[in-house]
Design a protein around this motif. Structure first.
Motif, mmCIF file in Angstrom:
data_model
loop_
_atom_site.group_PDB
_atom_site.id
_atom_site.type_symbol
_atom_site.label_atom_id
_atom_site.label_comp_id
_atom_site.label_asym_id
_atom_site.label_seq_id
_atom_site.Cartn_x
_atom_site.Cartn_y
_atom_site.Cartn_z
ATOM 1 N N THR B 245 33.911 61.846 73.946
ATOM 2 C CA THR B 245 33.257 61.299 74.517
ATOM 3 C C THR B 245 33.102 60.190 72.959
ATOM 4 O OG1 THR B 245 31.674 63.555 75.448
ATOM 5 C CG2 THR B 245 30.512 61.562 75.018
ATOM 6 N N ILE B 246 32.828 58.947 74.321
ATOM 7 C CA ILE B 246 32.840 58.056 72.591
ATOM 8 C C ILE B 246 32.091 57.022 73.076
ATOM 9 C CG2 ILE B 246 35.891 58.146 72.510
ATOM 10 C CD1 ILE B 246 35.458 55.195 74.727
ATOM 11 N N ASP B 247 31.364 56.388 71.844
ATOM 12 C CA ASP B 247 30.204 55.089 72.010
ATOM 13 C C ASP B 247 30.618 54.138 71.690
ATOM 14 O OD1 ASP B 247 28.174 54.365 72.248
ATOM 15 O OD2 ASP B 247 27.227 55.555 69.885
ATOM 16 N N LEU B 248 30.639 53.142 72.810
ATOM 17 C CA LEU B 248 31.080 51.595 72.483
ATOM 18 C C LEU B 248 30.507 51.167 71.541
ATOM 19 C CD1 LEU B 248 31.977 50.493 75.942
ATOM 20 C CD2 LEU B 248 33.073 51.780 74.611
ATOM 21 N N GLU B 249 29.147 51.693 70.730
ATOM 22 C CA GLU B 249 28.310 50.786 69.837
ATOM 23 C C GLU B 249 29.288 50.655 68.058
ATOM 24 O OE1 GLU B 249 25.949 49.868 70.477
ATOM 25 O OE2 GLU B 249 24.485 49.800 68.617
ATOM 26 N N GLU B 250 30.487 51.753 68.539
ATOM 27 C CA GLU B 250 30.979 51.670 67.308
ATOM 28 C C GLU B 250 31.207 50.712 67.206
ATOM 29 O OE1 GLU B 250 34.603 54.598 66.218
ATOM 30 O OE2 GLU B 250 32.964 56.349 66.934
ATOM 31 N N ILE B 251 32.662 49.999 67.967
ATOM 32 C CA ILE B 251 33.020 48.708 67.782
ATOM 33 C C ILE B 251 32.450 47.565 67.584
ATOM 34 C CG2 ILE B 251 33.972 46.656 69.690
ATOM 35 C CD1 ILE B 251 34.894 48.624 71.598
ATOM 36 N N TYR B 252 30.575 47.053 68.055
ATOM 37 C CA TYR B 252 29.945 46.474 66.841
ATOM 38 C C TYR B 252 30.014 47.048 65.370
ATOM 39 C CZ TYR B 252 24.944 45.057 65.859
ATOM 40 O OH TYR B 252 24.150 44.255 65.490
ATOM 41 N N LYS B 253 30.075 47.957 65.299
ATOM 42 C CA LYS B 253 29.206 48.316 64.061
ATOM 43 C C LYS B 253 30.477 48.091 63.081
ATOM 44 C CE LYS B 253 25.467 50.798 64.156
ATOM 45 N NZ LYS B 253 24.685 50.579 65.806
ATOM 46 N N LYS B 254 31.307 48.292 64.514
ATOM 47 C CA LYS B 254 32.977 47.704 63.030
ATOM 48 C C LYS B 254 33.672 46.467 62.631
ATOM 49 C CE LYS B 254 36.652 48.710 61.280
ATOM 50 N NZ LYS B 254 37.845 49.674 60.706
ATOM 51 N N GLN B 256 30.739 44.335 62.834
ATOM 52 C CA GLN B 256 29.860 43.797 61.618
ATOM 53 C C GLN B 256 30.209 44.690 59.548
ATOM 54 O OE1 GLN B 256 28.426 41.503 63.045
ATOM 55 N NE2 GLN B 256 29.363 41.923 64.870
ATOM 56 N N LEU B 257 30.811 45.741 59.770
ATOM 57 C CA LEU B 257 31.795 46.616 58.679
ATOM 58 C C LEU B 257 32.978 45.741 57.995
ATOM 59 C CD1 LEU B 257 30.734 49.963 59.748
ATOM 60 C CD2 LEU B 257 29.824 48.676 57.625
ATOM 61 N N PHE B 258 33.292 45.268 59.185
ATOM 62 C CA PHE B 258 34.874 44.719 58.845
ATOM 63 C C PHE B 258 34.824 43.398 59.880
ATOM 64 C CE2 PHE B 258 39.720 45.808 58.465
ATOM 65 C CZ PHE B 258 39.987 45.399 57.191
ATOM 66 N N PRO B 259 34.343 42.200 59.363
ATOM 67 C CA PRO B 259 34.943 41.362 60.901
ATOM 68 C C PRO B 259 35.523 40.563 60.886
ATOM 69 C CG PRO B 259 33.430 40.290 58.895
ATOM 70 C CD PRO B 259 33.964 41.425 58.293
ATOM 71 N N LEU B 260 36.662 41.173 61.429
ATOM 72 C CA LEU B 260 38.034 40.772 61.730
ATOM 73 C C LEU B 260 37.708 39.609 62.863
ATOM 74 C CD1 LEU B 260 40.565 43.470 60.612
ATOM 75 C CD2 LEU B 260 39.687 41.611 59.430
ATOM 76 N N ALA B 261 37.490 40.338 63.808
ATOM 77 C CA ALA B 261 37.027 39.747 64.755
ATOM 78 C C ALA B 261 36.988 38.632 65.306
ATOM 79 C CB ALA B 261 36.778 40.249 66.401
ATOM 80 N N ARG B 262 35.814 38.498 64.101
ATOM 81 C CA ARG B 262 34.904 36.807 63.891
ATOM 82 C C ARG B 262 35.399 35.678 63.800
ATOM 83 N NH1 ARG B 262 29.527 38.465 61.126
ATOM 84 N NH2 ARG B 262 30.571 37.776 59.270
ATOM 85 N N GLU B 263 36.557 36.543 62.345
ATOM 86 C CA GLU B 263 37.433 35.129 61.904
ATOM 87 C C GLU B 263 38.492 34.912 62.455
ATOM 88 O OE1 GLU B 263 37.231 37.742 58.153
ATOM 89 O OE2 GLU B 263 39.261 37.920 58.566
ATOM 90 N N GLU B 264 39.496 35.736 64.288
ATOM 91 C CA GLU B 264 40.393 34.884 64.861
ATOM 92 C C GLU B 264 40.596 34.154 64.809
ATOM 93 O OE1 GLU B 264 42.464 38.755 64.488
ATOM 94 O OE2 GLU B 264 43.628 36.685 65.097
ATOM 95 N N ASP B 265 41.715 33.177 64.753
ATOM 96 C CA ASP B 265 41.925 31.679 65.114
ATOM 97 C C ASP B 265 42.695 31.654 66.518
ATOM 98 O OD1 ASP B 265 42.031 29.428 65.939
ATOM 99 O OD2 ASP B 265 41.220 28.361 64.175
ATOM 100 N N LEU B 266 42.528 32.109 67.886
ATOM 101 C CA LEU B 266 43.369 32.248 68.857
ATOM 102 C C LEU B 266 44.189 30.654 68.868
ATOM 103 C CD1 LEU B 266 42.523 34.009 72.122
ATOM 104 C CD2 LEU B 266 43.396 34.863 69.702
ATOM 105 N N ASN B 267 43.758 30.081 68.185
ATOM 106 C CA ASN B 267 44.491 28.061 68.279
ATOM 107 C C ASN B 267 45.544 28.319 67.112
ATOM 108 O OD1 ASN B 267 43.312 27.158 70.245
ATOM 109 N ND2 ASN B 267 41.328 26.923 69.103
ATOM 110 N N ILE B 268 45.354 29.223 65.913
ATOM 111 C CA ILE B 268 46.957 28.840 65.377
ATOM 112 C C ILE B 268 46.862 29.666 65.876
ATOM 113 C CG2 ILE B 268 46.476 29.876 62.603
ATOM 114 C CD1 ILE B 268 43.906 29.242 61.613
#
Lengths: 273, 284
Positions: B245-254, B256-268
């Protein structure tokens, strides 16, 4: 020397599952093993018993008059220890009837004839017992072709064919095979005094180190020699691999139709099982 | 959202698609009884793996009636399975299909087909070219097949498309028997640990078991989560149905704890890829 460490627990589990699936998926429950009393066939007997149960494993012991009596004793020790079925068939009369008619029987000719006579009996017994024939060849002898083509190589499958002899010594201890069977000198016992190491010209640890460097690590001949192995032994072993490749392949068919066995009629062995 | 996923670590029969379909229906039934919402089968679960020239004889179009009994069950559970696809372009593919409520949500054609040593896939099947994310009622999903999982670029592409859950459907043979676990299992677990950590996704790894021509598929199915948990370990070398049983909420938590996705720059990424292609391969 190379490292031949092994997770014996894992290998045991893997081989047992392999034996079960190969035997059952072919529509059988039983197997026969040509039990010489040597370590390889004894090891296969131990694994087969664990995979199929003692009532489903039959050892066929086939001595010739020159066979070392200790071999038969060791085979019987293993049979008693495992509680598997067994039958002893002396092949002296069968072989000597043929040998008497031939003028110049060399050791090699006699050895091959004995191996193929045993094969013939073993396949007949497999029909009688409604069983498959277990292969007992190990990786060292398969890669060196150090066995008789259509003789001891003939089998339904090879459960220990990916283990070097050096690994078999260790694995056999884990499988609690009687010590005297593990420690005796490996021999095909095709003529008196024959031993593997004498015939191959080196100790198994050396042989297997050279083989794994060449086969598994893809080192060249020169790279292996540079590691300190004897040039003579390296060359002799690599030559053996080349010269015996025919034993490990489907014989060539002269091709002229759109699909030819061995070339472009490529179905898996296990289809529909 | 919480999702209960069934991992069907099965041993398909080589080339016997009718019997394999039966086995799928049995496992689907058990998964439904256990209130799972999704069931995932391994690579080529309908056909078996080492088909060689038999590949052509078991190839089916994705919309074949043969799949109707499975499609029918998808009213009760989402189903992902593997099959040999006769493509619309008359090529053959190593494909995976995801079905939900009696409709095909996605058909993925394996991109990286190993063809070396014991592997001969490109000899008998064509190469897929497209990796997509598809929406299910549970979130964004992608499917990858076996060797694809060893190409981080593909995992990155699913991440770039905001995939929540990657289904990694496999037929990996065991090799390497010196360590505590088979060497291949170590490799897979390390890779999945890394991907789930950096891409903050779930990876549902389902590997088959059984032997074909001496190749022994090791199993070892499990779910890796963004917070580094491993769920529903199926163990090795045995058929098994396990549940996570997986909880997709984990993605949100992760994230925020380790915000790599926010930094990701697809244009680069794109600019550099273009430059690399131009400089090294002379194409754009």
């Amino acid at each position: 020397m190379e490292n031949f460490s092994l997770n014996c627990e894992l290998v045991k589990k893997f081989i047992i599952e392999f034996i079960k699936e190969e035997v059952h998926s072919n529509g059988f429950n039983r197997c026969v093993i040509g039990l010489s009393g040597g370590l390889d066939s004894v090891l296969v007997a131990y694994l087969s018993k664990e995979a199929l149960g003692k009532e489903n494993v039959k050892a066929i012991i086939m001595p010739y008059k020159t066979s070392n009596p200790a071999s038969k004793e060791d085979a019987l020790t293993a049979v008693t220890h495992l509680g598997i079925l067994h039958e002893t068939i002396d092949i002296t009369k069968i072989a000597d009837t043929y040998f008497k008619k031939e003028k110049e029987m060399t050791n090699i000719r006699m050895g091959n004839f004995l191996a193929r006579s045993r094969m013939s009996i073993l396949f007949d017994k497999s029909r009688e017992f409604k069983a498959l024939v277990m292969g007992t060849s190990n990786k060292s002898e398969l890669i060196l072709g150090y066995s008789t083509w259509y003789g001891d190589m003939a089998a339904s499958f090879y459960p220990i064919g990916d283990l070097y002899k050096t690994q078999i010594f260790k694995f056999a201890q884990f499988m609690q095979i009687p010590k005297k069977i593990i420690t005796k000198k490996p021999s095909a016992d095709l003529w008196p005094g024959q031993t593997d190491e004498k015939e191959l010209g080196a100790k198994y640890i050396q042989i297997d180190s050279i083989l794994t460097l060449y086969v598994d690590q893809r080192k060249t001949k020169d790279e292996i020699i540079a590691l300190g192995y004897s040039q003579k032994i390296v060359e002799s072993l690599l030559n053996r691999i080349k010269k015996t490749q025919f034993k490990r392949t489907f014989p060539p068919v002269a091709k002229f139709s759109p699909r030819t066995f061995g070339l472009d009629f490529l179905y898996p062995h296990d289809l529909g099982k | 959202m919480k999702i209960k996923i069934a991992l069907a670590q099965i041993n398909p029969l080589l080339g016997d698609i009718e019997k394999n379909r039966e086995k799928h229906l049995e496992f689907i039934e058990k998964a439904i009884e256990n209130n799972a919402q999704i069931i995932v089968f391994p690579e080529l679960s309908i056909t078996g793996y080492r088909l060689k020239d038999f590949t052509m004889e078991v190839a089916l179009p994705a919309n074949s009636n043969f799949f109707n009994p499975i499609l029918k069950q998808s009213k009760k559970i989402d189903i992902a399975f593997g099959f040999v696809e006769r493509g619309k372009d008359n090529n053959i593919y190593n494909s995976a299909m995801y079905i939900e409520n009696q409709s095909i949500k996605s058909v993925y054609q394996k991109i990286y087909l190993p063809t070396h040593g014991m592997f001969q896939e490109l000899r008998f099947m064509g190469k897929g070219e497209k990796i997509t994310t598809f929406k299910t009622i549970y979130g964004n999903f992608s499917m990858l097949i076996c060797r694809d999982l060893f190409h981080p670029s593909l995992l990155f592409l699913t991440y770039a498309q905001k995939t929540d859950v990657v289904l990694g459907m496999s037929g990996m043979p065991l090799r390497g028997v010196t360590g505590k676990k088979p060497a291949i299992q170590e490799t897979v677990e390390k890779a999945i640990d890394t991907y789930t950590n950096f891409f903050s996704q779930f990876i549902v790894f389902v590997n088959r078991v059984g032997f074909e021509d001496g190749l022994g598929f090791y199993g070892g199915s499990f779910v890796g989560t963004p917070l580094g948990k491993k769920l529903a370990f199926a163990g090795i070398l045995q058929e098994k149905l396990t549940f996570a049983t997986i909880d997709l909420e984990e993605i949100y938590k992760k994230r925020q704890l380790f915000p790599l996705a926010r930094e990701e720059d697809l244009n680069i990424v794109q600019d550099n890829l273009r430059r690399i292609l131009e400089e090294n391969y002379g194409k754009f």
